[in-house]
Scaffold this active site. Structure first.
Site, PDB file in Angstrom:
ATOM      1  N   LYS A  42       0.816  -1.204   0.000  1.00  0.00           N
ATOM      2  CA  LYS A  42       0.000   0.000   0.000  1.00  0.00           C
ATOM      3  C   LYS A  42       0.855   1.263   0.000  1.00  0.00           C
ATOM      4  CE  LYS A  42      -3.164  -2.227   3.217  1.00  0.00           C
ATOM      5  NZ  LYS A  42      -3.677  -2.139   4.608  1.00  0.00           N
ATOM      6  N   ASP A 102      14.345  -0.805   1.471  1.00  0.00           N
ATOM      7  CA  ASP A 102      15.046  -1.108   2.711  1.00  0.00           C
ATOM      8  C   ASP A 102      15.989  -2.269   2.413  1.00  0.00           C
ATOM      9  OD1 ASP A 102      15.870  -1.664   5.235  1.00  0.00           O
ATOM     10  OD2 ASP A 102      13.917  -1.648   6.157  1.00  0.00           O
ATOM     11  N   LYS A 130      16.930   3.799   1.403  1.00  0.00           N
ATOM     12  CA  LYS A 130      17.637   3.787   2.691  1.00  0.00           C
ATOM     13  C   LYS A 130      19.108   3.508   2.479  1.00  0.00           C
ATOM     14  CE  LYS A 130      14.214   2.561   6.105  1.00  0.00           C
ATOM     15  NZ  LYS A 130      13.791   1.633   7.151  1.00  0.00           N
ATOM     16  N   ASP A 159       3.727   3.405   6.728  1.00  0.00           N
ATOM     17  CA  ASP A 159       2.984   3.166   7.975  1.00  0.00           C
ATOM     18  C   ASP A 159       3.852   2.587   9.082  1.00  0.00           C
ATOM     19  OD1 ASP A 159       3.274   0.578   6.593  1.00  0.00           O
ATOM     20  OD2 ASP A 159       2.034  -0.193   8.212  1.00  0.00           O
TER      21      ASP A 159
END
Ligand code: IMP
Ligand code: MG
Length: 178
Positions: A42, A102, A130, A159
């Protein structure tokens, strides 16, 4: 309402400026060619919506629903996919739209799934990368937003346990207050 954010890393205005720049790069790269933006749900949906509004060209959008986090702040290696109908990719230009890299496991999974469908071309557009990501997987980052330190961030689609996606900025949550 007060959100437990200890530092704002990227302000809404900076995000919008970066998106204008990315849209310019995408328009130059594809000129009048047909293009599908494939958003990995999402997290990348907010990014997709702002980016597509800056692209005055012929585009279609599609979604792939992947989950690798399952509510925690460190990634789990296993990537799960939930089926969503998508535009036909075969012989077409596709850009994968991702919020953040990530470990790169999600993008790697999405990349392989797209390649199975024989697109004409496949590129990636990533809002946040990152620090240290490059050492994990070697997928190309064709359109790159911001490089950020190796911290957990929320907002602008991202989130923590499904919360804070709606924040207009990207910030570091204070996990001791959540
Ligand atoms: P990766 O597969 O390890 O590259 O992680 C990618 C997915 O994990 C992203 O699409 C995000 O949904 C989620 N993720 C990675 N880092 C963060 C973070 O700092 N905050 C929130 N979600 C993250
Ligand atoms: Mg995501």
């Amino acid at each position: 309402m007060d959100f437990p954010i200890k530092q704002i890393l990227i302000q809404p205005e900076e995000i919008q400026l970066k998106i204008q720049q990315l849209a310019k790069e995408i328009k130059q790269a594809y000129q009048n060619e047909d293009l599908i933006l494939l958003s990995i749900l999402k997290g990348s949906v907010v990014f997709l919506v702002d980016l597509m509004k800056q692209l005055d060209m012929d585009i279609e959008i599609g979604f792939m629903y992947l989950s690798s986090y399952q509510g925690e702040t460190s990634p789990q290696r296993a990537v799960r996919e939930f089926e969503i109908p998508c535009p036909e990719f075969t012989g077409r230009n596709v850009i994968l739209i991702e919020d953040i890299l990530d470990t790169g496991a999600s993008l790697n999974y999405a990349w392989n799934r797209c390649m199975e469908k024989s697109p004409k071309s496949l590129k990636t557009c990533i809002l946040l990368v990152k620090e240290g990501y490059e050492n994990t997987f070697s997928l190309p980052i064709d359109f790159r937003g911001f490089n950020i330190p190796r911290v957990f961030v929320v907002g602008y689609g991202l989130d923590y346990r499904e919360k804070y996606r709606h924040l207009p900025y990207i910030g570091i949550p204070d996990l001791t207050k959540i």
